[in-house]
Scaffold this active site. Sequence first.
Site: not given
Ligand code: IFM
Length: 459
Positions: A74, A118, A163, A299, A301, A356
């Site tokens: 990606r 992005h 995002e 994404n 986390y 992500e």
């Molecule tokens: O590095 C970033 C990415 O550009 C967008 N999503 C979260 C990642 C980690 O903060």
Amino acid sequence: MGMPDGFVWGVASASYQVEGAAAEGGRSPSVWDEFSRTPGKVFEGHTGDVACGSYHRIDEDVGLIAGLGATGYRLSIAWPRVMPDGTGAFNEEGLSYYDRLIDALLARGVDPWVTLYHWDMPACLQHRDGWLNPESPKWFAEYTAAVVDRLSDRITHWFTLNEPQIFLGLGLNEGTHAPGLKLTRKQVLLATHHALLAHGHSAQVIRARAKKPSQIGCAPVGNLKSPASDAPADVEAARAETFRVPEKGWTFNYTWYCDPMLRGHYPEDGLRLFGDDAPEASEEDMRTIHQPMDFFGVNIYSSDLVDAGPDGQPRTVQRGPGYPMTMFRWPVQPDALYWGPRFLQERYKLPVVITENGLASMDWVHADGKIHDPGRIDFLTRYLHQLRRAIDDGVDVRGYFQWSIMDNFEWAEGYALRFGLVYMDYQTGERIPKDSYHWYRSVIASNGRDLAQTPAPLR
Ligand code: IFM
């Protein structure tokens, strides 16, 4: 048991975070060039001027990606490289860089998944008010057309916006990301409406002009919640909270962005919360935003923990002191990769792709000359285990992109935080695969079969 046949194992990056060559090849400055050069905005004044220097290291970087056995990469296209004036003439040198990158990936059996935005808007467009300008959706459509005309004979997977919650929330509301503004809520919501229209126009352009059948998706992030237990009341509380537009931190939610894209309207609770601040949205606007999508990229986390309180209402559960956290102070919550895909598929009814997921740490070269990052291996093992569980329970997950192939420019944190499978020596540009790189290669080679063992609970 491994992941389903055809599951995409990938890694991810983004143009400003890795390319460098900020003033080369006809590229004009982006909002991030201007922001990072403003004293006090980015950790220790770091900029993306050089970053990983990927602009000059196509073969080496593609070699690292292909060496993992990854089937997807990606990447994002830098708007100011392709269209330095933001609109109008395209820049041959910029497009030819992406030509070469994509050809190199395809030659090594890696499918490029391309993000159009992005966060690196040409600065000249920001000087015309950026996303606040009602022309911004048309600017983005024009830029999309230039990219699609040139690359769609080889690209079949597209993302419009990465995002929006962050580039609008942190960029226009909190001012901690480029372009560093603190606009009113009404203005931010207007800019958001324009960004959503840009998404819709862009998707239309891809469908109309692509030379190959295209798969189009998004890559949002949001206030994901995991239930504190599997009790149905807690699961329902977590689901309800995941899809609520919150008063505090109102830009960080899924539904204000994804409901218009995928259901054709803004969510009722958000409309009630924002009242007169909500944008005027014609039926035609909503039809434009609501384009058919092929997959739901997301994404993920971390997530917050929620249960159903004594009155049945959702309640945030504190994890207690000492709970494991990444260097970003994001709690390690592996079941985010179970509940996230599950909740999001239930609501949006599309196959899910994890676009992500990864760990921020502060790695260094160890005394033996290697980079040992057991924390990253453990983090990814736990998260992938939960993703596997989601698939076993019937969630249609098509792929997983680890963030990130290499350490890179982490926005306001500069180079302080490292997300990579490959260590970057920013002084020399040398890339050194970390232990996690070798580990991920074996996970990919076994199609995830190595992940079967249930990890010990975190505490
Ligand atoms: O590095 C970033 C990415 O550009 C967008 N999503 C979260 C990642 C980690 O903060």
